[in-house]
Design an enzyme around this catalytic site. Structure first.
Site, short mmCIF file in Angstrom:
data_model
loop_
_atom_site.label_atom_id
_atom_site.label_comp_id
_atom_site.label_asym_id
_atom_site.label_seq_id
_atom_site.Cartn_x
_atom_site.Cartn_y
_atom_site.Cartn_z
N ARG A 97 45.46 47.08 44.09
CA ARG A 97 45.52 46.14 45.35
C ARG A 97 45.68 46.94 46.55
O ARG A 97 46.64 47.78 46.78
CB ARG A 97 46.74 45.09 45.57
CG ARG A 97 47.05 44.40 46.88
CD ARG A 97 47.72 43.41 46.86
NE ARG A 97 47.31 42.11 46.01
CZ ARG A 97 47.73 40.88 46.14
NH1 ARG A 97 48.83 40.64 46.89
NH2 ARG A 97 47.01 39.99 45.71
N HIS A 144 38.78 39.31 47.24
CA HIS A 144 39.81 38.86 46.33
C HIS A 144 39.07 38.11 44.97
O HIS A 144 39.41 36.78 44.89
CB HIS A 144 40.94 38.22 46.97
CG HIS A 144 42.02 37.74 46.34
ND1 HIS A 144 42.70 38.41 45.30
CD2 HIS A 144 43.34 37.10 46.73
CE1 HIS A 144 43.75 38.35 44.82
NE2 HIS A 144 44.37 37.38 45.80
N GLN A 191 41.43 36.05 42.32
CA GLN A 191 41.91 34.81 42.87
C GLN A 191 40.70 33.62 42.52
O GLN A 191 40.89 32.47 42.25
CB GLN A 191 42.28 35.08 44.07
CG GLN A 191 42.96 33.49 44.99
CD GLN A 191 44.01 33.10 44.22
OE1 GLN A 191 45.07 33.84 44.15
NE2 GLN A 191 44.08 31.88 43.74
N ASP A 207 43.29 29.51 53.81
CA ASP A 207 44.21 30.66 53.64
C ASP A 207 45.04 31.09 54.82
O ASP A 207 44.84 30.31 55.98
CB ASP A 207 43.33 31.77 53.18
CG ASP A 207 44.10 33.24 52.63
OD1 ASP A 207 45.30 32.94 52.42
OD2 ASP A 207 43.35 34.18 52.71
N CYS A 243 45.40 29.93 47.94
CA CYS A 243 45.70 30.98 46.93
C CYS A 243 47.32 31.52 47.01
O CYS A 243 47.73 32.14 45.98
CB CYS A 243 44.87 32.45 47.32
SG CYS A 243 45.28 33.11 48.70
N ARG A 274 45.63 32.13 37.68
CA ARG A 274 45.49 33.57 37.83
C ARG A 274 45.68 34.15 36.40
O ARG A 274 45.00 35.12 36.19
CB ARG A 274 46.53 33.86 38.83
CG ARG A 274 46.22 33.74 40.33
CD ARG A 274 45.04 34.27 40.61
NE ARG A 274 44.96 36.03 40.80
CZ ARG A 274 45.49 36.36 41.90
NH1 ARG A 274 46.14 35.91 42.61
NH2 ARG A 274 45.51 37.82 41.69
#
Ligand code: CP
Ligand code: NVA
Length: 321
Positions: A118, A145, A148, A240, A280, A308
């Protein structure tokens, strides 16, 4: 396109030693195959069936940004697959003190069987992948991402029974989530409408590439500044945070600009009656989404968070198995 592609398709896609950097790197068949694998692993785990496909394997997890879901789901996923995960904070490893990405990739490749990272710039994960001898998995960059979105697709599939032909509405910043959603949606033949304020639209190159992909799959990409237009007749509404990790200093300014882009009862009234709400997480109630929507009956955010685990186990099994 069917969910049971894995059972029907004799030509099994090859994943071994591939990287998982963006969803654009995978074909429609590969994405459906990974989802199918995820569904199977989820069933096995729920039934208490042993599924140690990665016995003795080790995943290195480099974090240059905070995480709850990504860290825990990858670590638990490796454990359930019979392997082990090592948490490597950039604060503690030499990467954070200036050791090059290339040297880090080469050294870690001598110890571990896969690396999840990440980080900030997407170019950094590409550099890591260029120097590593083991699969690299994107656990979030500034631009993408993808793990996700695999969980998001799995969640939508479980609740709607299909992906192809659905309309997904994403309201908010043209960020990493927007990019991976655009790429994932068109691969599986969904229509995606993205509503962002002027100056905060999704990356033009990613959008153009996705539009070409959509022409092949029957999907569609629509960019607009009007949230109501994007939400109109949608099967799924997604949002988001307004300020992503690394944008903390822009928080106040963004709060003002994004206020008309809040997902609330009024906006959701434009969607289909049985719409799903996804996020998310982490979420900010009262900012990008109201508590009524996030905690309401259309919200599947905790199924999404659980997925996930299952989606990533599928990715790790296929890449590292
Ligand atoms: N959705 C997500 O990636 O959460 P974390 O930042 O907690 O990993
Ligand atoms: N766009 C958000 C996603 C967090 C999971 C961020 O990058 O901070």
């Amino acid at each position: 396109m069917t969910y049971t592609l894995k059972m029907q398709n004799e030509k099994v896609p090859k994943f071994k030693n591939k990287n998982f950097l963006t969803l654009n790197d995978f074909s429609t068949e590969e994405i459906l195959y990974m989802l199918d694998e995820a569904k199977e692993l989820k069933q096995m785990q729920k039934a208490g069936k042993q599924h140690s496909f990665l016995q003795g394997k080790v995943l290195g997890m480099i974090f240059e940004k905070s995480s709850t879901r990504t860290r825990v789901s990858f670590e638990v996923g490796m454990l359930q697959l019979g392997g082990h995960a090592i948490f490597l904070s950039s604060r503690d490893i030499q990467l954070g003190r200036g050791e090059t990405v290339g040297d880090t990739a080469k050294v870690l490749s001598r110890y571990v069987d896969g690396i999840m990272i990440r980080t900030f710039e997407h170019s950094k994960i590409e550099e890591l992948a260029n120097h590593a001898d083991v699969p690299i998995i994107n656990g979030l960059t500034d631009d993408h991402h993808p793990t996700q979105v695999m969980a998001d697709l799995l969640t939508i599939l479980e609740h709607k029974g299909k992906l192809e032909g659905l309309k997904v509405c994403y309201v908010g910043d043209g960020n990493n989530m927007a990019h991976s959603l655009i790429e994932g949606a068109v691969k599986v033949g969904m229509k995606i409408a993205v509503a962002s304020p002027e100056g905060y639209a999704a990356n033009e190159m990613i959008v153009q590439r996705a539009k070409k992909e959509a022409a092949k799959t029957g999907g569609e990409v629509i960019l607009t500044n009007d949230p109501a237009e994007a939400a109109s007749d949608a099967d799924v509404i997604i949002t988001d945070v307004w300020a992503s990790m690394g944008q903390e200093e822009e928080q106040q300014e963004r709060m003002k600009i994004f206020t008309p882009y809040q997902v609330n009862e009024k906006l959701c009234s434009y969607a289909k009656k049985d719409y799903l709400f996804l996020h998310c997480l982490p979420a900010h109630r009262g900012e990008e989404v109201t508590a009524e929507i996030l905690d309401g009956k259309h919200s599947v955010v905790f199924d999404e968070a659980e997925n996930r685990l299952h989606a990533q186990k599928a990715i790790m099994k296929l890449l590292m198995g």
